[in-house]
Design a protein around this motif. Structure first.
Motif, PDB file in Angstrom:
ATOM      1  N   ARG A 172      43.409  -5.474  11.936  1.00  0.00           N
ATOM      2  CA  ARG A 172      44.436  -4.664  12.591  1.00  0.00           C
ATOM      3  C   ARG A 172      44.413  -3.314  11.887  1.00  0.00           C
ATOM      4  NH1 ARG A 172      49.966  -7.948  13.489  1.00  0.00           N
ATOM      5  NH2 ARG A 172      50.326  -6.099  14.812  1.00  0.00           N
ATOM      6  N   ILE A 173      44.525  -2.251  12.658  1.00  0.00           N
ATOM      7  CA  ILE A 173      44.290  -0.908  12.148  1.00  0.00           C
ATOM      8  C   ILE A 173      45.595  -0.115  12.095  1.00  0.00           C
ATOM      9  CG2 ILE A 173      43.132   1.300  12.624  1.00  0.00           C
ATOM     10  CD1 ILE A 173      41.211  -0.820  11.699  1.00  0.00           C
ATOM     11  N   VAL A 174      45.747   0.650  11.022  1.00  0.00           N
ATOM     12  CA  VAL A 174      46.804   1.667  10.906  1.00  0.00           C
ATOM     13  C   VAL A 174      46.100   3.018  10.926  1.00  0.00           C
ATOM     14  CG1 VAL A 174      48.659   2.611   9.491  1.00  0.00           C
ATOM     15  CG2 VAL A 174      48.290   0.131   9.564  1.00  0.00           C
ATOM     16  N   GLN A 175      46.282   3.771  11.994  1.00  0.00           N
ATOM     17  CA  GLN A 175      45.549   5.024  12.186  1.00  0.00           C
ATOM     18  C   GLN A 175      46.323   6.235  11.683  1.00  0.00           C
ATOM     19  OE1 GLN A 175      43.930   6.395  15.859  1.00  0.00           O
ATOM     20  NE2 GLN A 175      42.868   4.479  16.322  1.00  0.00           N
ATOM     21  N   PHE A 176      45.554   7.189  11.156  1.00  0.00           N
ATOM     22  CA  PHE A 176      46.009   8.545  10.880  1.00  0.00           C
ATOM     23  C   PHE A 176      44.961   9.484  11.480  1.00  0.00           C
ATOM     24  CE2 PHE A 176      47.093   5.772   7.285  1.00  0.00           C
ATOM     25  CZ  PHE A 176      48.481   5.847   7.324  1.00  0.00           C
ATOM     26  N   PRO A 177      45.223  10.765  11.577  1.00  0.00           N
ATOM     27  CA  PRO A 177      44.200  11.674  12.093  1.00  0.00           C
ATOM     28  C   PRO A 177      42.936  11.628  11.231  1.00  0.00           C
ATOM     29  CG  PRO A 177      46.335  12.754  12.140  1.00  0.00           C
ATOM     30  CD  PRO A 177      46.517  11.473  11.373  1.00  0.00           C
ATOM     31  N   GLY A 178      41.873  11.068  11.774  1.00  0.00           N
ATOM     32  CA  GLY A 178      40.588  11.063  11.092  1.00  0.00           C
ATOM     33  C   GLY A 178      40.374   9.991  10.052  1.00  0.00           C
ATOM     34  N   CYS A 179      41.362   9.135   9.792  1.00  0.00           N
ATOM     35  CA  CYS A 179      41.167   8.081   8.799  1.00  0.00           C
ATOM     36  C   CYS A 179      42.094   6.912   9.128  1.00  0.00           C
ATOM     37  CB  CYS A 179      41.411   8.593   7.377  1.00  0.00           C
ATOM     38  SG  CYS A 179      43.042   9.313   7.115  1.00  0.00           S
ATOM     39  N   PHE A 180      41.873   5.791   8.476  1.00  0.00           N
ATOM     40  CA  PHE A 180      42.669   4.609   8.817  1.00  0.00           C
ATOM     41  C   PHE A 180      42.704   3.615   7.669  1.00  0.00           C
ATOM     42  CE2 PHE A 180      38.322   3.871  10.301  1.00  0.00           C
ATOM     43  CZ  PHE A 180      38.031   2.617   9.810  1.00  0.00           C
ATOM     44  N   LEU A 181      43.714   2.751   7.720  1.00  0.00           N
ATOM     45  CA  LEU A 181      43.784   1.561   6.889  1.00  0.00           C
ATOM     46  C   LEU A 181      43.345   0.380   7.746  1.00  0.00           C
ATOM     47  CD1 LEU A 181      47.331   2.098   5.324  1.00  0.00           C
ATOM     48  CD2 LEU A 181      45.147   2.389   4.150  1.00  0.00           C
ATOM     49  N   GLU A 182      42.566  -0.495   7.165  1.00  0.00           N
ATOM     50  CA  GLU A 182      42.107  -1.684   7.893  1.00  0.00           C
ATOM     51  C   GLU A 182      42.650  -2.934   7.211  1.00  0.00           C
ATOM     52  OE1 GLU A 182      38.000  -3.700   9.632  1.00  0.00           O
ATOM     53  OE2 GLU A 182      37.876  -2.213   8.028  1.00  0.00           O
TER      54      GLU A 182
ATOM     55  N   ASP B 283      46.804 -13.915   5.882  1.00  0.00           N
ATOM     56  CA  ASP B 283      47.591 -14.033   7.099  1.00  0.00           C
ATOM     57  C   ASP B 283      47.690 -12.641   7.727  1.00  0.00           C
ATOM     58  OD1 ASP B 283      49.560 -14.225   9.052  1.00  0.00           O
ATOM     59  OD2 ASP B 283      50.683 -15.748   7.945  1.00  0.00           O
ATOM     60  N   LEU B 284      46.835 -12.381   8.706  1.00  0.00           N
ATOM     61  CA  LEU B 284      46.736 -11.032   9.268  1.00  0.00           C
ATOM     62  C   LEU B 284      48.017 -10.607   9.971  1.00  0.00           C
ATOM     63  CD1 LEU B 284      44.893  -8.585   9.740  1.00  0.00           C
ATOM     64  CD2 LEU B 284      44.077  -9.703  11.835  1.00  0.00           C
ATOM     65  N   ASP B 285      48.641 -11.522  10.680  1.00  0.00           N
ATOM     66  CA  ASP B 285      49.871 -11.152  11.380  1.00  0.00           C
ATOM     67  C   ASP B 285      51.003 -10.884  10.390  1.00  0.00           C
ATOM     68  OD1 ASP B 285      48.722 -11.227  13.878  1.00  0.00           O
ATOM     69  OD2 ASP B 285      49.142 -13.358  14.149  1.00  0.00           O
ATOM     70  N   ALA B 286      51.056 -11.653   9.305  1.00  0.00           N
ATOM     71  CA  ALA B 286      52.071 -11.394   8.282  1.00  0.00           C
ATOM     72  C   ALA B 286      51.817 -10.041   7.621  1.00  0.00           C
ATOM     73  CB  ALA B 286      52.074 -12.505   7.235  1.00  0.00           C
ATOM     74  N   ALA B 287      50.551  -9.719   7.384  1.00  0.00           N
ATOM     75  CA  ALA B 287      50.226  -8.409   6.814  1.00  0.00           C
ATOM     76  C   ALA B 287      50.634  -7.301   7.775  1.00  0.00           C
ATOM     77  CB  ALA B 287      48.730  -8.330   6.510  1.00  0.00           C
ATOM     78  N   GLY B 288      50.355  -7.490   9.060  1.00  0.00           N
ATOM     79  CA  GLY B 288      50.754  -6.493  10.047  1.00  0.00           C
ATOM     80  C   GLY B 288      52.256  -6.323  10.093  1.00  0.00           C
ATOM     81  N   ALA B 289      52.992  -7.442   9.986  1.00  0.00           N
ATOM     82  CA  ALA B 289      54.454  -7.360   9.991  1.00  0.00           C
ATOM     83  C   ALA B 289      54.967  -6.625   8.759  1.00  0.00           C
ATOM     84  CB  ALA B 289      55.050  -8.768  10.059  1.00  0.00           C
ATOM     85  N   PHE B 290      54.333  -6.855   7.607  1.00  0.00           N
ATOM     86  CA  PHE B 290      54.749  -6.163   6.393  1.00  0.00           C
ATOM     87  C   PHE B 290      54.520  -4.657   6.523  1.00  0.00           C
ATOM     88  CE2 PHE B 290      53.549  -4.350   2.249  1.00  0.00           C
ATOM     89  CZ  PHE B 290      54.757  -4.499   1.584  1.00  0.00           C
ATOM     90  N   TYR B 291      53.349  -4.268   7.020  1.00  0.00           N
ATOM     91  CA  TYR B 291      53.088  -2.832   7.189  1.00  0.00           C
ATOM     92  C   TYR B 291      54.025  -2.233   8.241  1.00  0.00           C
ATOM     93  CZ  TYR B 291      49.264  -2.282   3.937  1.00  0.00           C
ATOM     94  OH  TYR B 291      48.532  -2.176   2.771  1.00  0.00           O
ATOM     95  N   GLY B 292      54.423  -3.041   9.207  1.00  0.00           N
ATOM     96  CA  GLY B 292      55.428  -2.579  10.148  1.00  0.00           C
ATOM     97  C   GLY B 292      56.761  -2.329   9.468  1.00  0.00           C
ATOM     98  N   ARG B 293      57.145  -3.210   8.527  1.00  0.00           N
ATOM     99  CA  ARG B 293      58.386  -3.012   7.782  1.00  0.00           C
ATOM    100  C   ARG B 293      58.302  -1.795   6.868  1.00  0.00           C
ATOM    101  NH1 ARG B 293      58.600  -7.905   4.499  1.00  0.00           N
ATOM    102  NH2 ARG B 293      60.512  -7.006   3.594  1.00  0.00           N
ATOM    103  N   LEU B 294      57.092  -1.463   6.416  1.00  0.00           N
ATOM    104  CA  LEU B 294      56.913  -0.237   5.639  1.00  0.00           C
ATOM    105  C   LEU B 294      57.115   1.010   6.509  1.00  0.00           C
ATOM    106  CD1 LEU B 294      53.710  -1.089   3.554  1.00  0.00           C
ATOM    107  CD2 LEU B 294      56.011  -0.783   2.628  1.00  0.00           C
ATOM    108  N   GLY B 295      57.009   0.820   7.826  1.00  0.00           N
ATOM    109  CA  GLY B 295      57.215   1.933   8.741  1.00  0.00           C
ATOM    110  C   GLY B 295      55.954   2.447   9.393  1.00  0.00           C
ATOM    111  N   PHE B 296      54.884   1.661   9.341  1.00  0.00           N
ATOM    112  CA  PHE B 296      53.640   2.067   9.978  1.00  0.00           C
ATOM    113  C   PHE B 296      53.534   1.479  11.385  1.00  0.00           C
ATOM    114  CE2 PHE B 296      52.389   2.107   5.406  1.00  0.00           C
ATOM    115  CZ  PHE B 296      52.041   3.455   5.317  1.00  0.00           C
TER     116      PHE B 296
END
Length: 263
Positions: free
Chosen positions: A29-39, A1-14
Motif C-alpha cells: 500500500r502506497i503513501v504518495q508525495f510529489p515525486g516520492c512515496f512510502l511503501e 499485517d498490511l491492513d493494520a499498517a495502513g490503518a496506523f498510517y491513516g491515524r498518523l494522518g496520511f
C-alpha cells in the motif's frame, strides 16, 4: 499485517492507497508525495516468492527475510530516469552485479478503475550493510502512477525530508552511498554522514547498539507541527516534541522512527 499498517498510517494522518499485488508474492500500500512515496509492504503469497540466485536479487525474498528479522524500514529507493544506465554504472563502480528487473501491475484509481503501471528496478549492494536494500526505480507509465489526489494528506504532509541509517562507523559507508546516489558524502560532525539529494537527504549516524547497519528512521515535512501534535494526541499515538520536531518512536511505529518537521 498490511491492513493494520495502513490503518496506523491513516491515524498518523496520511492518505493510504489500496492494496496492490506483485506477481512475486508481496503486497503493498502506497503513501504518495510529489515525486516520492512510502511503501508499506508485506508477504501476501509466499508460494510465489522466487529464491535468491547469483546475479538476481529476489525482491520478494528480500522482503520476506527482512520481516523475519522484524518490522521496520528495509529498503531505500531512488528515482531513475534510465534504469539500464544505473545498472551499468553500479556494475562499473563495483556495487552492482544484479540484473535489472522489469515488472508491471494494475493500479487502482480513486474512481475504482484500474490502470497499467510499469517499472524497471536496478539494484545496488553495500557488502557492509547486507540487511539494507538499495535500488533505483524507473517509471514507464508515470501518468498512471502519480496522482495528485493521493498526495493530499489530512496531516498536511508535503514530502519526505530524509532517511536515516545507523552504523557502527558511518564513514565506512561513504564510498558506497556516494556511488549509489551520485551525491557527495559530507561529515557535518563526528560520527555523522550526510548526502543531500534532490528531494531530501540520507543521513548515517553512529550507533553501537548492534553490529548490523540498518535503516532506523525517516522524516516528513508538514506545514503545522502543533496541529500534527494534536492529531497524534487525539489518536492515542505515542510521540515526543524535540527541538521543534515531533518524533514517533520506532516501538510505536512498526519498527521505524518517524519524525515530523516544519516545512
Amino acid at each position: 499485517d498490511l491492513d493494520a499498517a495502513g490503518a496506523f498510517y491513516g491515524r498518523l494522518g496520511f492518505t493510504v492507497g489500496a492494496r496492490n499485488r506483485h506477481p512475486w508474492g508481496t503486497h503493498n500500500r502506497i503513501v504518495q508525495f510529489p515525486g516520492c512515496f512510502l511503501e508499506l509492504i508485506t508477504v501476501g503469497e509466499p508460494e510465489l516468492i522466487e529464491p535468491q540466485s547469483p546475479g538476481h536479487l529476489s525482491f520478494g525474498a528480500f522482503v520476506r527475510d527482512a520481516l523475519a528479522r522484524g518490522e521496520g524500514m528495509s529498503m531505500l529507493v531512488l528515482e531513475s530516469l534510465d534504469a539500464a544506465a544505473d545498472q551499468a554504472q553500479f556494475a562499473a563502480n563495483g556495487i552492482g552485479g544484479f540484473a535489472s528487473f522489469f515488472f508491471e501491475r494494475e493500479a487502482s484509481r480513486p474512481d475504482g478503475s484500474t490502470a497499467r503501471v510499469a517499472f524497471t528496478l536496478s539494484f545496488a549492494r553495500d557488502p557492509l550493510a547486507p540487511h539494507c536494500g538499495f535500488f533505483t526505480c524507473q517509471q514507464h507509465e508515470p501518468q498512471n502512477f502519480w496522482n495528485p489526489a493521493f498526495q493530499v494528506h489530512p496531516n498536511g504532509a508535503l514530502g519526505l525530508a530524509s532517511a536515516t541509517i545507523a552504523a557502527v562507523d558511518p564513514a565506512r559507508h561513504a564510498a558506497f552511498l556516494a556511488a549509489f546516489t551520485g551525491a557527495d558524502a559530507r561529515e557535518p560532525g563526528p560520527g555523522q554522514l550526510d548526502l543531500a539529494l534532490p528531494r531530501g537527504a540520507i543521513r548515517v549516524t553512529a550507533d553501537d547498539a548492534g553490529p548490523e547497519t540498518r535503516f532506523t528512521a525517516f522524516s516528513v515535512t508538514v506545514p503545522d507541527i502543533e496541529a500534527l501534535g494534536r492529531r497524534l494526541g487525539d489518536n492515542g499515538i505515542s510521540h515526543a516534541h524535540h527541538d521543534g520536531r515531533i518524533v514517533v518512536p520506532a516501538a510505536a511505529a512498526l519498527g521505524v522512527e518517524i519524525t515530523f518537521q516544519a516545512a
